[in-house]
Structures are given as structure tokens and as C-alpha cells.
Design a protein around this motif. Structure first.
Motif, short mmCIF file in Angstrom:
data_model
loop_
_atom_site.label_atom_id
_atom_site.label_comp_id
_atom_site.label_asym_id
_atom_site.label_seq_id
_atom_site.Cartn_x
_atom_site.Cartn_y
_atom_site.Cartn_z
N GLY A 344 0.82 -1.21 0.00
CA GLY A 344 0.00 0.00 0.00
C GLY A 344 0.85 1.25 0.00
N SER A 345 0.21 2.38 0.26
CA SER A 345 0.91 3.65 0.24
C SER A 345 0.09 4.70 0.98
CB SER A 345 1.13 4.12 -1.21
OG SER A 345 -0.13 4.37 -1.83
N PHE A 346 0.68 5.88 1.17
CA PHE A 346 -0.06 7.03 1.63
C PHE A 346 -0.53 7.80 0.41
CE2 PHE A 346 2.45 6.21 5.47
CZ PHE A 346 1.49 6.39 6.47
N TYR A 347 -1.83 7.91 0.23
CA TYR A 347 -2.37 8.60 -0.94
C TYR A 347 -3.73 9.20 -0.54
CZ TYR A 347 -3.43 9.42 -5.92
OH TYR A 347 -3.71 9.99 -7.13
N ASN A 348 -3.80 10.51 -0.50
CA ASN A 348 -4.97 11.17 0.05
C ASN A 348 -6.15 11.24 -0.92
OD1 ASN A 348 -3.94 11.80 2.61
ND2 ASN A 348 -2.85 13.57 1.80
N PRO A 349 -7.36 11.14 -0.39
CA PRO A 349 -8.55 11.37 -1.22
C PRO A 349 -8.69 12.85 -1.53
CG PRO A 349 -9.19 11.13 1.07
CD PRO A 349 -7.71 10.86 1.02
N SER A 350 -9.55 13.18 -2.47
CA SER A 350 -9.86 14.58 -2.75
C SER A 350 -10.99 15.08 -1.86
CB SER A 350 -10.26 14.75 -4.22
OG SER A 350 -9.19 14.41 -5.07
N LEU A 351 -11.72 14.13 -1.27
CA LEU A 351 -12.88 14.48 -0.46
C LEU A 351 -13.32 13.25 0.32
CD1 LEU A 351 -15.18 16.75 -0.06
CD2 LEU A 351 -16.45 15.46 -1.79
N VAL A 352 -13.75 13.46 1.57
CA VAL A 352 -14.41 12.40 2.34
C VAL A 352 -15.81 12.92 2.68
CG1 VAL A 352 -14.39 11.00 4.43
CG2 VAL A 352 -12.23 11.60 3.31
N TYR A 353 -16.82 12.15 2.28
CA TYR A 353 -18.20 12.64 2.37
C TYR A 353 -19.04 11.61 3.12
CZ TYR A 353 -21.92 15.71 0.62
OH TYR A 353 -22.94 16.64 0.51
N SER A 354 -19.31 11.91 4.40
CA SER A 354 -19.97 10.95 5.28
C SER A 354 -21.40 11.37 5.59
CB SER A 354 -19.18 10.81 6.59
OG SER A 354 -17.85 10.40 6.34
N ASP A 355 -22.35 10.66 5.00
CA ASP A 355 -23.76 10.90 5.30
C ASP A 355 -24.20 9.91 6.37
OD1 ASP A 355 -26.54 11.18 5.37
OD2 ASP A 355 -26.65 11.67 3.24
N LEU A 356 -24.53 10.43 7.55
CA LEU A 356 -24.87 9.56 8.68
C LEU A 356 -26.15 8.77 8.45
CD1 LEU A 356 -23.91 12.05 11.54
CD2 LEU A 356 -22.60 10.08 10.74
N ARG A 357 -27.01 9.20 7.51
CA ARG A 357 -28.22 8.45 7.19
C ARG A 357 -27.89 7.11 6.55
NH1 ARG A 357 -31.53 10.56 10.46
NH2 ARG A 357 -32.64 12.47 9.87
#
Length: 546
Positions: A344-357
Motif C-alpha cells: 500500500g501507500s499514503f495517498y490522500n482522497p480529494s474528499l471524504v463525504y460521510s452521510d450519517l443516514r
């Protein structure tokens, strides 16, 4: 989003050539102000100075600057004298990002004496430089130094090639764009935190029913009309909801579903995803969306980091555990030869989008498991957060108040990751509170007896008892520590655990240094420390109390 980069600097610093090359690399428009004025007036700069005078020329520069400031996605190379005007400098700072190119007097003179393809050099075509000696050029550059230094960023071009200067401009431009995006995203209601790294940053969003706004949020990141959705069997329903939202926004989607479970985190499944992306003609400008829990997040990041040497990706976690932990931090991996996260590696997302529903269909045991990580953040960093968690009447019914508490916990994770992105400085190790023993319990029971959150809960209980044994955590604090875990239906005791096996597993943990286990302990609730001088006898004594 309006994006302009202005390149200022003295003649001979390399503005025109490097700016044009940088604009080409970015796929942006390029404007050379001197050339535009020459074209529109039908005269060379020298002829303009001779027939119209310098004041007329400076006025035309200011008028052109105002006009060009309405553009977007462009690099503008200004004349050397443009920044002298306070109004011009204010206009550039208000409408874009200003990069100043600098070089030593000797380098500038050497470059000014070099002829171009037409047999001319800068001294002959720049009226302010004609018949100038070393001392006069030095004086003129000094007079402009304050204006040049008021830029957002300075690049010294002395020993750099044109290509190197252009690369520097591109790099700074991308950072500027990233900051603009972050600022735009931070104004959206469900914004939680911004996670920064050395080379990029990404927003984390948490809220109720926020999936409906996803296309609008993503429009800040890309203008593409096609998106690649990757989910597992357990997240297909939520993926369909996302697909419908994109369709309503006039966007195209293509989907790929993998089997649910850890076995999908493999090179063979990765290969199938590569094949799907290739058949669908995904290129380096496209975006992959991972919809699911930790397994989907891991393989999405791994595939995104390796397909065409890297494409952008977004995570839409559907478990509380992945929302609070694995989706934030940039760790991507697959399992190889039954060894978890070997490649694996360290590679960041462009966005984390968490809908609690999206948690509504999740088994209650999995909800509790996710709370273990959320509570952990309070244990290591925020005592007030712990008290607010204890005041929750029914954690199973996620309302707006609970949503805000979850956001505050996730902000702690984001802040820690920002400070110590690649686990180099020690602060990120605090996130391993409860994990030293927790991972050992998971491995010793073949991942069958406890969920990750349950194992971590037991590990945190052990760490708290160890902290109390070492005269750090008070008895009242220890009781509070265990009570809050029980409130969220998390275990604080365990049966049928092979402690000898757990101890052996802990000695083989990747955080062990020189045979010493790094224990994350609590001096008090909300304040964590690292200790690696704890004897086996003490550890076993605390084992007995479990």
C-alpha cells in the motif's frame, strides 16, 4: 471558480518563457502583457516610449491589467514595471495569486545580453534598459524590490532551467487552487474539517441527508461529467441513491461492485477494477468514488494511487468505523499472502463525504464498534467531548446533536493527521490508543470473536488500567473511562483470551522499536503519552485484572 496567476519580476528573470510553459502544462491560457500592448498599438515598446511616452504606456498597462483580471484559468506575465503601481499590485492580489521571479544582478545582465532568434536582446527592446550599466540595472531593480517582494511567493531562478522554473510555477499554482477549493468547501454547512498534507489537502464532510448535495460539492473539485462508482455488495443500495443524484444533476456514472469482506482487499480484485476503468476509458483527469466501509475505502485508495500512476478519488464511507477512522489519513493497502495491508501507500482522497443516514441499515453492533474510535479521540485529546458523549440519551438514534458530536471527534483525527501525515513525528501514534492490544486480540481470535471496535475497546480498557497502575489515571477517571464504553455497548472485559499469544503478537507489532512495545497511555482523560519502558511483569499483572 476564478483562478488567475500573475507572474511579476525584473527583465531577465525568465517570466515570459517559463510562464508560457507553465500555462501549457496546466492547460491554461497564457497572456504576455507587453506583447498584447505591442499588438494592439501596432508599435514596439521602444516605439511607444519614443512616440507616446512612458506615462501613456503605464496607463495602457493598468487598463490591460483590469481587463485581463476578468479572465480565469490563465497565467499572466506582466511587464517589469507593472507592480510599481500600488493600484496594479492591489488588483493582482485581489483577483489572483502573484508569483515573483527573482535573480541576481549578474544573472540578469548575462540573460539580457543574450540575443533572441531575431538577433535582439532585452536591452535593445526594453527602453528602460537601453544603455544601462551594471550599477543602473542594480539601482532600478532595487527601486522595484519592495513591489516584487509583496507577491504571494518568490522563485529564485538563478541556477534553474526554464523547465524547472515552469515546474515551480505549476506546483505553486496547484497549491493556490487547492487553497481556493478548501476555502470554498469550508463555507458549506456539512463541512467538518480540512486535512492538510505536504502536497495537498482535502475536505471532510459529515451530516444527515447530505448525499443529495454531493454533485454540487464535487463541482468544486472537477468539471468532469462522468464518475466511476465502486461499491461492495453491502453498499449497493446507497450506491444507487448516489447514482440517481448524479443523474438528476446531468452527470453520467458507471459502476463496479465487489464482494463484501476482507477477501476483496486483494491484488486480484484490484486487477479487475483496473480492467473496468480501462474498458470505460478512465484517464488521469477522472475521479473514482469508493462507496462502502473500510475495505472499499482501502482498495479504492490503492487502485486510485496506482491506476495510470494516480487518479483522484473520493470516499463515501457507509460505516461509522470508516467515517471516524480509516477514511481519514490517506492510508491505502491490499492484503497479500494472507498478510493484512502488506502492499500500500499514503495517498490522500480529494474528499471524504460521510452521510450519517447511510448508517440506518447498519447492524447495531457495527454502530457501537464505530463509537469506539470516536470515543478514543476524546480519551486522547478532549475531556469535554467525553462529557458531551456521556450526556447522549440514545446513541442509536443519530440526530443533529449527535451529528455535531461526531463531527467534533472526527475533527480531532483530522487535526492529528495534518500535523503528522506519514507517522514521522510521533503525534499520530496517539491514535493507536487501545490498538496495541486490540490488534493482538483480533489476530489471536482470527478476527472472529470481536469486531475491530470491540477489540479496541478492550485494548483501551487495558491501557486505562495500566495507566492507573502507573499512578497516572485516577480511580474516578478509570471508572468514567469504563462507564462511557459500556454506555455505548462496548466490552471492557474479555473471556477465553490467550494472553501469552497476545503478548507475542504485540512484540511483533510494527510500532515496536528495539524490542520495546510503545504503549499509548493516559496521564489524565484528554491527555495521552507514549511509554516504552513497561516490564512484562507489569503487563501480565494488568492482564490478570481483565
Amino acid at each position: 471558480m476564478k483562478t488567475i496567476v500573475y507572474i511579476i519580476g525584473f527583465s531577465g528573470t525568465g517570466k515570459s518563457v517559463s510562464s508560457e510553459l507553465a500555462a501549457k502544462s496546466l492547460g491554461w491560457k497564457y497572456y504576455d502583457m507587453d506583447k498584447i500592448i505591442e499588438q494592439e498599438s501596432g508599435k514596439s515598446i521602444n516605439e511607444i516610449f519614443d512616440s507616446n511616452g512612458e506615462s501613456w504606456f503605464r496607463k495602457k498597462e493598468s487598463e490591460l491589467l483590469i481587463r485581463l483580471s476578468e479572465e480565469s484559468n490563465c497565467i499572466i506575465s506582466t511587464g517589469g514595471g507593472v507592480p510599481i503601481s500600488k493600484d496594479n499590485m492591489e488588483k493582482m492580489n485581489q483577483t489572483g495569486y502573484v508569483i515573483s521571479l527573482d535573480a541576481s544582478i549578474s544573472t540578469i545582465i548575462k540573460r539580457l545580453d543574450q540575443n533572441n532568434v531575431d538577433g535582439e536582446n532585452e536591452k535593445t527592446i526594453r527602453p528602460k534598459l537601453s544603455n544601462f550599466t551594471h550599477e543602473k540595472i542594480k539601482k532600478l531593480k532595487s527601486e522595484r524590490s519592495d513591489a516584487y517582494s509583496s507577491s504571494n511567493y518568490i522563485i529564485n531562478t538563478n541556477s534553474k532551467t526554464v523547465e524547472e522554473v515552469a515546474n515551480n510555477i505549476v506546483y505553486e499554482t496547484e497549491k493556490y487552487i487547492s487553497d481556493l477549493i478548501a476555502n470554498s468547501l469550508s463555507k458549506i454547512d456539512s463541512f467538518c474539517t480540512n486535512v492538510k498534507s505536504k502536497n495537498d489537502q482535502y475536505g471532510v464532510f459529515v451530516g444527515l441527508d447530505i448525499y443529495k448535495n454531493l454533485p454540487q460539492v464535487i463541482s468544486n473539485l472537477t468539471s468532469r461529467d462522468k464518475f466511476y462508482l465502486l461499491a461492495d455488495d453491502g453498499s449497493k443500495s446507497y450506491m444507487r441513491d448516489i447514482q440517481k443524484i448524479f443523474e438528476l444533476a446531468g452527470k453520467n456514472t458507471t459502476t463496479f461492485v465487489i464482494p463484501q469482506g476482507e477477501s476483496s482487499k486483494s491484488l486480484s480484485i484490484s486487477s479487475k477494477i483496473y480492467e473496468w476503468l480501462s474498458i470505460e476509458h478512465a484517464d488521469r483527469g477522472d475521479m473514482l468514488l469508493g462507496i462502502g466501509g473500510g475495505v472499499v475505502g482501502d482498495i479504492t485508495g490503492f487502485v486510485a494511487s496506482t491506476y495510470m500512476r494516480g487518479i483522484k478519488f473520493i470516499l463515501l464511507p457507509t460505516t461509522l468505523l470508516s467515517m471516524s477512522d480509516s477514511s481519514i489519513g490517506g492510508k491505502t493497502a491490499v492484503d497479500v499472502n494472507n498478510i493484512k495491508n502488506l502492499v500500500g501507500s499514503f495517498y490522500n482522497p480529494s474528499l471524504v463525504y460521510s452521510d450519517l443516514r447511510s448508517l440506518n441499515t447498519l447492524p447495531q453492533r457495527q454502530i457501537s464498534s464505530g463509537w469506539a474510535e470516536l470515543i478514543k479521540h476524546g480519551f486522547i485529546k478532549d475531556k469535554i467531548l467525553l462529557r458531551d458523549m456521556m450526556d447522549i440519551s440514545n446513541y442509536k438514534d443519530i440526530d443533529q446533536n449527535i451529528s455535531e458530536i461526531i463531527k467534533r471527534s472526527i475533527q480531532i483525527k483530522g487535526d492529528i493527521v495534518t500535523v503528522d501525515e506519514n507517522e514521522k513525528y510521533g503525534s499520530r501514534i496517539m491514535l493507536n490508543y487501545g490498538h496495541t492490544l486490540g490488534h493482538a486480540i483480533e489476530s489471536s481470535t482470527n478476527l472472529e470473536q470481536y469486531t475491530h471496535g470491540e477489540a479496541v475497546s478492550i485494548g483501551m480498557t487495558f491501557a486505562a488500567k495500566l495507566s492507573h497502575h502507573l499512578n497516572m489515571l485516577s480511580l474516578d477517571e478509570l471508572d468514567f473511562h469504563n462507564n462511557i464504553l459500556q454506555k455505548f455497548d462496548l466490552p471492557i472485559k474479555t473471556n477465553n483470551i490467550d494472553w501469552d499469544k497476545c503478548y507475542e503478537l504485540m512484540l511483533n507489532d510494527k510500532k515496536v522499536i528495539n524490542g520495546q512495545i510503545n504503549w499509548i497511555l493516559l496521564e489524565t482523560l484528554g491527555k495521552s503519552i507514549v511509554k516504552n519502558d513497561i516490564t512484562k511483569e507489569i503487563i501480565y499483572k494488568v492482564f490478570e485484572s481483565m
